[in-house]
Design a protein around this motif. Structure first.
Motif, mmCIF file in Angstrom:
data_model
loop_
_atom_site.group_PDB
_atom_site.id
_atom_site.type_symbol
_atom_site.label_atom_id
_atom_site.label_comp_id
_atom_site.label_asym_id
_atom_site.label_seq_id
_atom_site.Cartn_x
_atom_site.Cartn_y
_atom_site.Cartn_z
ATOM 1 N N SER A 26 0.844 -1.193 0.000
ATOM 2 C CA SER A 26 0.000 0.000 0.000
ATOM 3 C C SER A 26 0.882 1.247 0.000
ATOM 4 O O SER A 26 2.096 1.174 0.221
ATOM 5 N N VAL A 52 -1.832 -4.410 4.908
ATOM 6 C CA VAL A 52 -3.274 -4.452 5.161
ATOM 7 C C VAL A 52 -3.921 -5.742 4.663
ATOM 8 O O VAL A 52 -5.071 -6.029 5.008
ATOM 9 N N SER A 106 -9.280 -2.064 9.070
ATOM 10 C CA SER A 106 -9.327 -0.657 8.669
ATOM 11 C C SER A 106 -9.637 -0.462 7.189
ATOM 12 O O SER A 106 -10.002 0.644 6.769
ATOM 13 N N VAL A 107 -9.483 -1.509 6.384
ATOM 14 C CA VAL A 107 -9.728 -1.366 4.945
ATOM 15 C C VAL A 107 -10.981 -2.121 4.504
ATOM 16 O O VAL A 107 -11.196 -2.344 3.316
ATOM 17 N N ASP A 151 -11.888 -2.527 0.589
ATOM 18 C CA ASP A 151 -12.014 -1.248 -0.093
ATOM 19 C C ASP A 151 -10.647 -0.787 -0.615
ATOM 20 O O ASP A 151 -9.765 -0.404 0.153
ATOM 21 N N LEU A 205 -9.336 2.681 0.317
ATOM 22 C CA LEU A 205 -8.715 2.736 1.642
ATOM 23 C C LEU A 205 -7.378 1.996 1.668
ATOM 24 O O LEU A 205 -6.437 2.404 2.343
ATOM 25 N N ALA A 206 -7.281 0.892 0.918
ATOM 26 C CA ALA A 206 -6.070 0.062 0.945
ATOM 27 C C ALA A 206 -4.905 0.699 0.201
ATOM 28 O O ALA A 206 -3.744 0.410 0.482
#
Length: 204
Positions: A82, A125, A163-164, A171, A174-175
């Motif tokens: 990421s 992630v 969180s992703v 998502d 987000l990632a």
């Protein structure tokens, strides 16, 4: 312009092949040698090749440490690269002697896989834990062995950071995936849009 790839006389400053076949996900491969040493290396030839079963592939140009390790142990991890991990990913690409811990070089936290005896990046992630199904030396069109070796691994476990996950999806906005282009170029993702498959015409 046109050129044949046997002569490779393209007349350009750099070979354009990898820039044409782009973008590509980065195969950030975690492995452990039979001696217990950890290895973490990014590969620009990496992708998913099947989802039933879930199989990924990375290709090693030359007999690199990751290839040696997966031959010895039969397992590896593929770690999602990421945006915030660009520097660490690049640091782990340094050429160092076998047995050197790239996790330490890149300032990353190694974690042992739950289902495979290979380390993964705690800061990533998403992580795929994989068991090798096939390792093959690629041949040219004349049937001769090359110095490129493809490793296929079945995904047996997947880690995803909460969180992703948004609205029941991994998502990508987000990632923040980072992709490999040609030369020394990389890219993130632009605006994400959905594109539905067309439906076949209704019979008259």
């Amino acid at each position: 312009m046109f050129y044949d790839t046997l002569s490779n006389a393209h007349g350009m400053a750099h070979d354009p092949f990898k820039a044409i076949v782009a973008p590509r996900p980065i195969g950030w491969i975690g492995s452990r040698g039979r001696d217990g040493s950890r290895n973490l290396s990014p590969y620009s030839f990496f992708n998913a090749v099947s989802d039933r079963p879930k199989i990924v592939m990375f290709s090693s140009s030359g007999r690199k440490d990751s290839l040696r390790n997966v031959e010895e142990t039969g397992v590896f991890t593929a770690n999602f690269v990421s945006g915030p991990l660009i520097g660490a990913m690049n640091a782990s690409s340094v050429a160092v002697p076998y047995g050197t811990d790239e996790f330490a070089i890149a300032g990353l936290t190694p974690v042992d896989g739950r289902l495979v005896d290979a380390p993964y990046v705690a800061e990533s992630v998403a992580v795929l834990e994989c068991r090798v199904t096939t390792i093959t030396t690629l041949k040219d069109m004349g049937g001769a062995d090359t110095d490129s070796h493809a490793v296929f691994g079945q995904v047996v476990g997947i880690h995803i950071d909460e969180s992703v996950i948004r609205e029941g999806r991994f998502d990508l906005a987000l990632a923040q995936p980072i992709m490999r282009l040609g030369y020394m170029d990389y890219a993130g993702i632009g605006p994400i849009f959905e594109l539905g498959r067309p439906k076949p015409p209704t019979a008259v």
